[in-house]
Write an enzyme that holds these catalytic residues in place. Structure first.
Site, PDB file in Angstrom:
ATOM      1  N   CYS A 143      68.106 -18.770  47.305  1.00  0.00           N
ATOM      2  CA  CYS A 143      67.278 -18.398  46.156  1.00  0.00           C
ATOM      3  C   CYS A 143      68.117 -17.691  45.099  1.00  0.00           C
ATOM      4  O   CYS A 143      68.905 -16.793  45.405  1.00  0.00           O
ATOM      5  CB  CYS A 143      66.141 -17.489  46.617  1.00  0.00           C
ATOM      6  N   CYS A 151      68.202 -13.373  43.759  1.00  0.00           N
ATOM      7  CA  CYS A 151      69.132 -12.306  44.162  1.00  0.00           C
ATOM      8  C   CYS A 151      70.499 -12.925  44.455  1.00  0.00           C
ATOM      9  O   CYS A 151      70.584 -14.023  45.010  1.00  0.00           O
ATOM     10  CB  CYS A 151      68.648 -11.592  45.425  1.00  0.00           C
ATOM     11  N   CYS A 165      71.013  -4.819  27.702  1.00  0.00           N
ATOM     12  CA  CYS A 165      70.860  -5.603  28.931  1.00  0.00           C
ATOM     13  C   CYS A 165      72.087  -6.474  29.169  1.00  0.00           C
ATOM     14  O   CYS A 165      72.052  -7.372  30.006  1.00  0.00           O
ATOM     15  CB  CYS A 165      69.594  -6.453  28.873  1.00  0.00           C
ATOM     16  N   CYS A 173      66.088 -10.871  53.134  1.00  0.00           N
ATOM     17  CA  CYS A 173      65.209 -11.997  52.818  1.00  0.00           C
ATOM     18  C   CYS A 173      65.712 -13.291  53.440  1.00  0.00           C
ATOM     19  O   CYS A 173      66.907 -13.599  53.391  1.00  0.00           O
ATOM     20  CB  CYS A 173      65.093 -12.158  51.302  1.00  0.00           C
ATOM     21  N   GLU A 206      60.802  -4.810  14.320  1.00  0.00           N
ATOM     22  CA  GLU A 206      60.734  -5.801  15.395  1.00  0.00           C
ATOM     23  C   GLU A 206      60.477  -7.178  14.794  1.00  0.00           C
ATOM     24  O   GLU A 206      59.708  -7.328  13.846  1.00  0.00           O
ATOM     25  CB  GLU A 206      59.616  -5.441  16.376  1.00  0.00           C
TER      26      GLU A 206
END
Length: 388
Positions: free
Chosen positions: A53, A56, A346, A47, A274
């Protein structure tokens, strides 16, 4: 002269003499003057916006070394807590498969922010976004210019069953001309829904039919800005790992269930807890429509985690907390008698912290499946199987 051995969690290369160098890959040579000489795993970033940016950080790594980075992040987090576990080969999502992303718009530019900065990099190409989402970038930029956007706005893009779903935070244009411009934009570009939120909550300005996301083969109502696994490939990998970890269980507790990514994919009677009301209502309606044995509860698991007695009722438990992990819930999990647990995370660091509390009470980590949904970034996910 030294050789880069690995890539550290922040993304810099670590040499055999302990020095760190940005944009270095395993096998690169680091000279005494800190020049990086590319080695066999150093690729040309695809890219034009890299490395300015912030979308990434690791486009200079080839496929093998990036998968190794994903795995090493988990191994390092476990080692930091004095733990070890069998770690499977990483599953990395392909380029151009991100179906959820947040861009930023201000004064004629639209894109991700620059690395370590609030400056917006004006996106002209992208190798991570799904083509359907990237196709909206230039038209959205033109739309915001037409509508006179001056201050910064956050643009949440999600690829739903019906097409691109757009939520703009911090901008809510008023008037007939703005309404006509929004409608024309959505019609021309196949937008499934366009919402704005300048403070009081998301307001749909365009939604010709209810927007859904299919989970476990079942369409679920998709509230604006809802959490969704970043890629379909990543979701499939995590669901497969959870199904394997809970195989044979007749009753399962799904904690931090969200829209039902795991609850709707399990062949069991599922209790789903939740804290987000819109998400749990969508899950409840979807399960009811298919007459599935999924029983939902709107419950804040940080303020009111399940007790040991509640957890003991289940054959297996699935937990998928936010990045902060589940310290409050982990204490009860450590003490419960449920024999199997699938932990989706995560954040390898908070996973390792929570796993340490459980291992101290007799649990073992049977295996960990690394998943790289956020390709070329330092963000790593995993699914782990724990048992007694």
């Amino acid at each position: 002269m030294s050789i880069i051995l690995r890539v550290a969690a922040p993304g810099d290369g670590v040499a055999d003499d302990g020095r760190h160098a940005p944009f270095a890959a395993p096998g690169d040579t680091l000279t005494d003057s800190f020049e990086v000489i590319p080695g066999p795993h150093h690729q040309v970033p695809p890219c034009r916006h890299f490395p300015q940016c912030g979308g990434c950080q690791l486009q200079h790594l080839d496929e093998e070394s990036y998968a190794g980075f994903v795995t090493d992040r988990i191994a390092s987090a476990l080692d930091g807590q004095g733990l070890s576990a069998p770690i499977r080969p990483a599953i990395v999502s392909p380029p151009n498969t991100r179906r959820r992303a947040t861009l930023h718009a201000e004064r004629g530019v639209l894109g991700f922010t620059a690395e370590g900065s609030h400056r917006v990099v004006d996106m002209r190409e992208c190798h991570i976004l799904a083509p359907e989402l990237f196709a909206l970038v230039a038209p959205l930029r033109a739309l915001f210019q037409k509508l006179g956007l001056k201050r910064r706005a956050d643009v949440h893009l999600t690829l739903s069953d019906q097409g691109p779903d757009v939520l703009v935070n911090g901008f809510a244009p008023e008037g007939l001309a703005a309404a006509e411009a929004l409608t024309g934009f959505c019609e021309r570009h196949g937008v499934a829904r366009f919402c704005v939120d300048d403070g009081p909550g998301a307001e749909a300005r365009w939604e010709p039919q209810p927007v859904t996301i299919t989970l476990g083969g079942i369409p679920v109502a998709l509230p604006p800005g809802s959490f969704l696994q970043a890629t379909r490939e990543g979701e499939d990998a995590l669901v497969a790992a959870v199904r394997e970890a809970t195989q044979g269980a007749r009753t399962v507790a799904d904690l931090f269930a969200g829209l039902g990514t795991f609850a709707l994919a399990l062949p069991a009677k599922v209790y789903a807890a939740e804290g987000a009301r819109d998400a749990v209502m969508g899950l409840k309606a979807a399960a009811h429509a298919r007459q599935l044995p999924v029983f939902t509860e709107h419950r804040d698991l940080y303020r009111r985690p399940l007790t040991v007695a509640e957890l003991d009722r289940f054959d297996a438990i699935v937990i998928d907390p936010p990045r902060a992990g589940a310290r409050e819930q982990a204490a009860a999990l450590a003490a419960c008698k449920t024999p199997r647990l699938a932990y989706v995370s995560c954040n390898p660091v908070t996973f390792a912290r929570d796993a340490k509390a459980m291992v101290a009470e007799g649990w073992r980590i049977d295996w960990v499946q690394p998943v790289g949904q956020f390709r070329w970034s330092t963000h790593v996910e995993l699914a782990a199987c724990l048992s007694r």
